[in-house]
Design a protein around this motif. Structure first.
Motif, PDB file in Angstrom:
ATOM      1  N   ALA A   9      31.638  38.916  44.677  1.00  8.54           N
ATOM      2  CA  ALA A   9      33.015  38.495  44.411  1.00  8.54           C
ATOM      3  C   ALA A   9      33.776  38.231  45.706  1.00  8.54           C
ATOM      4  O   ALA A   9      34.492  37.227  45.836  1.00  8.54           O
ATOM      5  CB  ALA A   9      33.736  39.558  43.590  1.00  8.54           C
ATOM      6  N   GLU A  10      33.616  39.123  46.688  1.00 11.53           N
ATOM      7  CA  GLU A  10      34.351  38.967  47.950  1.00 11.53           C
ATOM      8  C   GLU A  10      33.706  37.907  48.835  1.00 11.53           C
ATOM      9  O   GLU A  10      34.402  37.090  49.440  1.00 11.53           O
ATOM     10  CB  GLU A  10      34.395  40.309  48.690  1.00 11.53           C
ATOM     11  CG  GLU A  10      35.033  41.435  47.916  1.00 11.53           C
ATOM     12  CD  GLU A  10      36.541  41.366  47.909  1.00 11.53           C
ATOM     13  OE1 GLU A  10      37.110  40.625  48.728  1.00 11.53           O
ATOM     14  OE2 GLU A  10      37.159  42.070  47.083  1.00 11.53           O
ATOM     15  N   GLY A  11      32.386  37.921  48.916  1.00 10.36           N
ATOM     16  CA  GLY A  11      31.694  36.996  49.806  1.00 10.36           C
ATOM     17  C   GLY A  11      31.807  35.552  49.383  1.00 10.36           C
ATOM     18  O   GLY A  11      31.892  34.650  50.226  1.00 10.36           O
ATOM     19  N   LEU A  12      31.827  35.314  48.068  1.00  9.56           N
ATOM     20  CA  LEU A  12      31.949  33.951  47.553  1.00  9.56           C
ATOM     21  C   LEU A  12      33.379  33.641  47.101  1.00  9.56           C
ATOM     22  O   LEU A  12      33.628  32.574  46.533  1.00  9.56           O
ATOM     23  CB  LEU A  12      30.965  33.740  46.394  1.00  9.56           C
ATOM     24  CG  LEU A  12      29.482  33.893  46.758  1.00  9.56           C
ATOM     25  CD1 LEU A  12      28.600  33.668  45.541  1.00  9.56           C
ATOM     26  CD2 LEU A  12      29.085  32.935  47.876  1.00  9.56           C
ATOM     27  N   ASN A  13      34.284  34.587  47.354  1.00  9.11           N
ATOM     28  CA  ASN A  13      35.708  34.399  47.064  1.00  9.11           C
ATOM     29  C   ASN A  13      35.936  34.020  45.601  1.00  9.11           C
ATOM     30  O   ASN A  13      36.617  33.050  45.281  1.00  9.11           O
ATOM     31  CB  ASN A  13      36.311  33.334  47.994  1.00  9.11           C
ATOM     32  CG  ASN A  13      37.829  33.362  47.982  1.00  9.11           C
ATOM     33  OD1 ASN A  13      38.444  34.378  47.653  1.00  9.11           O
ATOM     34  ND2 ASN A  13      38.436  32.241  48.330  1.00  9.11           N
ATOM     35  N   VAL A  14      35.332  34.817  44.701  1.00 15.73           N
ATOM     36  CA  VAL A  14      35.468  34.587  43.269  1.00 15.73           C
ATOM     37  C   VAL A  14      36.597  35.473  42.751  1.00 15.73           C
ATOM     38  O   VAL A  14      36.421  36.674  42.546  1.00 15.73           O
ATOM     39  CB  VAL A  14      34.151  34.893  42.521  1.00 15.73           C
ATOM     40  CG1 VAL A  14      34.293  34.553  41.046  1.00 15.73           C
ATOM     41  CG2 VAL A  14      32.996  34.122  43.145  1.00 15.73           C
ATOM     42  N   SER A  15      37.752  34.902  42.557  1.00 16.69           N
ATOM     43  CA  SER A  15      38.937  35.653  42.156  1.00 16.69           C
ATOM     44  C   SER A  15      39.128  35.558  40.644  1.00 16.69           C
ATOM     45  O   SER A  15      39.495  34.511  40.115  1.00 16.69           O
ATOM     46  CB  SER A  15      40.181  35.111  42.875  1.00 16.69           C
ATOM     47  OG  SER A  15      41.324  35.825  42.500  1.00 16.69           O
ATOM     48  N   LEU A  16      38.835  36.658  39.942  1.00 15.54           N
ATOM     49  CA  LEU A  16      38.935  36.693  38.485  1.00 15.54           C
ATOM     50  C   LEU A  16      40.116  37.548  38.062  1.00 15.54           C
ATOM     51  O   LEU A  16      40.370  38.615  38.634  1.00 15.54           O
ATOM     52  CB  LEU A  16      37.651  37.257  37.877  1.00 15.54           C
ATOM     53  CG  LEU A  16      36.356  36.501  38.202  1.00 15.54           C
ATOM     54  CD1 LEU A  16      35.176  37.193  37.547  1.00 15.54           C
ATOM     55  CD2 LEU A  16      36.453  35.047  37.759  1.00 15.54           C
ATOM     56  N   SER A  17      40.812  37.115  37.020  1.00  9.37           N
ATOM     57  CA  SER A  17      42.005  37.828  36.562  1.00  9.37           C
ATOM     58  C   SER A  17      41.679  39.214  36.038  1.00  9.37           C
ATOM     59  O   SER A  17      42.511  40.124  36.098  1.00  9.37           O
ATOM     60  CB  SER A  17      42.712  37.022  35.466  1.00  9.37           C
ATOM     61  OG  SER A  17      41.824  36.776  34.372  1.00  9.37           O
ATOM     62  N   SER A  18      40.467  39.420  35.536  1.00 14.65           N
ATOM     63  CA  SER A  18      40.104  40.710  34.944  1.00 14.65           C
ATOM     64  C   SER A  18      39.488  41.671  35.946  1.00 14.65           C
ATOM     65  O   SER A  18      39.168  42.807  35.605  1.00 14.65           O
ATOM     66  CB  SER A  18      39.111  40.498  33.799  1.00 14.65           C
ATOM     67  OG  SER A  18      37.917  39.898  34.274  1.00 14.65           O
ATOM     68  N   ARG A  19      39.314  41.219  37.191  1.00 20.02           N
ATOM     69  CA  ARG A  19      38.641  42.057  38.184  1.00 20.02           C
ATOM     70  C   ARG A  19      39.646  42.711  39.126  1.00 20.02           C
ATOM     71  O   ARG A  19      40.484  42.047  39.723  1.00 20.02           O
ATOM     72  CB  ARG A  19      37.643  41.241  39.004  1.00 20.02           C
ATOM     73  CG  ARG A  19      36.923  42.071  40.067  1.00 20.02           C
ATOM     74  CD  ARG A  19      36.005  41.245  40.945  1.00 20.02           C
ATOM     75  NE  ARG A  19      35.375  42.080  41.959  1.00 20.02           N
ATOM     76  CZ  ARG A  19      35.902  42.303  43.158  1.00 20.02           C
ATOM     77  NH1 ARG A  19      37.052  41.751  43.493  1.00 20.02           N
ATOM     78  NH2 ARG A  19      35.282  43.080  44.033  1.00 20.02           N
ATOM     79  N   LEU A  20      39.540  44.028  39.247  1.00 19.60           N
ATOM     80  CA  LEU A  20      40.318  44.765  40.228  1.00 19.60           C
ATOM     81  C   LEU A  20      39.385  45.197  41.353  1.00 19.60           C
ATOM     82  O   LEU A  20      38.287  45.698  41.100  1.00 19.60           O
ATOM     83  CB  LEU A  20      40.965  46.003  39.595  1.00 19.60           C
ATOM     84  CG  LEU A  20      42.012  45.740  38.500  1.00 19.60           C
ATOM     85  CD1 LEU A  20      42.472  47.069  37.901  1.00 19.60           C
ATOM     86  CD2 LEU A  20      43.195  44.970  39.058  1.00 19.60           C
ATOM     87  N   ALA A  21      39.803  44.993  42.580  1.00 16.89           N
ATOM     88  CA  ALA A  21      38.976  45.391  43.720  1.00 16.89           C
ATOM     89  C   ALA A  21      38.777  46.899  43.690  1.00 16.89           C
ATOM     90  O   ALA A  21      39.746  47.657  43.602  1.00 16.89           O
ATOM     91  CB  ALA A  21      39.639  44.967  45.020  1.00 16.89           C
ATOM     92  N   PRO A  22      37.528  47.372  43.733  1.00 15.76           N
ATOM     93  CA  PRO A  22      37.292  48.819  43.666  1.00 15.76           C
ATOM     94  C   PRO A  22      37.821  49.531  44.902  1.00 15.76           C
ATOM     95  O   PRO A  22      37.780  48.995  46.011  1.00 15.76           O
ATOM     96  CB  PRO A  22      35.760  48.918  43.586  1.00 15.76           C
ATOM     97  CG  PRO A  22      35.257  47.657  44.214  1.00 15.76           C
ATOM     98  CD  PRO A  22      36.278  46.607  43.884  1.00 15.76           C
TER      99      PRO A  22
END
Length: 467
Positions: free
Chosen positions: A222-235
């Motif tokens: 998610a971070e490396g490919l900069n995939v920003s999803l509305s349902s994802r919270l950074a752990p």
């Protein structure tokens, strides 16, 4: 897309919310558009073809070791869109020759970010291999090498994304050693065949049981490919750190070890960590240890002996000076070096914590587990000496000998308060245990001018409005 591939990809996309699907489908074009370098200028590869290793490196290079980027690229290339998994041995071309197609990327994103252990296992198998050829099994050593790359990438993300929670890696222990220790610990949960090989079913069982594998992999993708999803919270992998005098400190912890220890605490222990004792800052005095331990709530003790072993214990309750055992089954012992391990309560007895001082009839010191004269971890009140006795295991925690030698000499020690401090007793209103230094600042100033050392200053509780 062909019909079969289209059905596979569409099934993968249904795992995401409707507003997230265009984000996933757009990663391919964005990676191609950003292949020209940091400026974002278009690369030489025509759009709609394949992703190259260089395109992936352009996106992930600052957040992951190059070896990890190559592992991901190799894995993507091996995905068979018709089978929706990395191809078996003999069914894949050399990754650098074929590149990564749009369907392969979508399947990889879906399985790493929303997949099951069954779907992630073939990916881990592919990322753990060396070279272009595909194999049906990998060794534990190959999995450990993959984990070292993965953990290193996660640490880089925490640093580059500013998610250190006020920890200072440059003032902490050797992070590269911590990476190896954490990778070895995670690998210790593998259950390979008698020949030491790990196949897909072995990896599936491991991924299901060791949640960090999926957590770290999803975070990297998610971070490396900069995939920003509305349902994802950074752990949040690190606990907050407060009131730590980093200028004078060289901490026994490092980031990977902290990433391992913090989740071992009970879920309710989510207060900022505060350093309440350090031999480096406060000297070698058992009285100072007691002052730091009491009235600060749950604590984590870290000890390094003169043989280089690092170990300690978690105390679930505020320590009390008394000649009886205290605490509960949430307490545990652990080792950091040479092995990263946690040892929890066995239920055999309730000898979780012991702290006594200045008594003639009972042992004076700090102990966890076992019994008087035979503790799993003991620090004598004559500061500097201790023991860790287990023949073969500590009865309370099932732990082996933690120290380099059964009777050890202490090199350094730290105590971190890791829970909410206990509330003041009724009628105290938070004032009853304040020292004269709190009550009269003029006294403090006079003592400083006369050269008096303010021993209690480092142990006072912070004011309500302080960080």
């Amino acid at each position: 897309m062909g019909n079969t591939e289209s059905v596979v990809v569409q099934k993968r996309l249904t795992r995401f919310r409707p507003e997230e699907r265009p984000v996933i489908e757009g990663v391919f074009d964005r990676l191609q558009g950003g292949a020209g370098g940091p400026s974002g200028a278009p690369g030489k590869t025509p759009a709609g073809k394949t992703l190259t290793l260089e395109m992936l490196q352009s996106s992930m290079g600052s957040l992951a070791p190059d070896s990890m980027v190559r592992r991901i690229y190799q894995c993507m290339c091996r995905i068979d869109p018709g089978m929706a998994a990395p191809a078996a041995s003999g069914k894949t071309s050399t990754p650098t020759a074929s590149g990564v197609g749009r369907e392969q990327l979508v399947i990889f994103l879906a399985d790493t970010m929303r997949g099951t252990a069954e779907e992630r296992a073939p990916l881990v198998l592919a990322m753990s291999q060396h070279g272009a050829g595909a194999a049906a099994v990998v060794t534990c050593e190959q999995v450990a090498e993959f984990l070292q790359d993965l953990i290193s990438a996660v640490v880089q993300i925490l640093v580059h994304r500013g998610r250190l929670q006020a920890w200072k890696p440059e003032k902490m222990g050797d992070g590269s050693l911590g990476v190896k220790l954490l990778a070895e610990q995670m690998c210790s949960e593998l259950k390979p065949s008698d020949q030491g090989a790990c196949d897909v079913s072995c990896l599936e069982d491991w991924i299901f049981r060791v949640s960090q594998v999926s957590l770290y992999l999803e975070m990297l993708v998610a971070e490396g490919l900069n995939v920003s999803l509305s349902s994802r919270l950074a752990p949040t992998l690190l606990p907050p750190c407060r009131e730590t005098p980093w200028k004078e400190l060289r901490c026994l912890l490092d980031l990977p070890v902290l990433m391992f220890l913090a989740p071992q605490l009970p879920d309710s222990y989510n207060a900022p960590w505060r350093l309440v004792f350090s031999t480096q800052l406060h000297g070698e005095s058992f009285t100072r240890v007691v002052t730091g331990l009491t009235n600060c709530g749950p604590t984590l003790l870290l000890i390094k002996d003169t043989k280089g072993h690092v170990f300690g214990g978690f105390a679930s309750h505020a320590w009390e000076v008394k000649p009886q055992f205290q605490g509960d089954s949430r307490c545990f012992l652990f080792t950091v070096f040479p092995r990263l391990r946690v040892y929890t309560a066995t239920g055999y007895n309730q000898h979780f914590m012991y702290l006594n001082h200045s008594q003639q009839t009972m042992p004076n010191g700090l102990g966890m587990g076992g019994q008087h004269g035979y503790f799993g971890l003991w620090l004598d009140s004559e500061f500097g000496r201790g023991h860790s006795r287990a023949r073969p295991k500590c009865t309370t925690y099932g732990s082996p000998q933690l120290s380099g030698e059964e009777d050890f000499t202490l090199d350094s020690m730290e105590v971190w308060a890791v829970g909410k401090p206990p509330e003041p007793e009724e009628g105290e209103e938070g004032q009853g245990k304040r020292s004269v230094l709190h009550m009269d600042p003029e006294v403090q100033a006079i003592m400083e001018m006369t050269g008096k050392t303010l021993h209690s200053q480092g142990f006072r509780e912070p004011e309500e409005d302080q960080e």
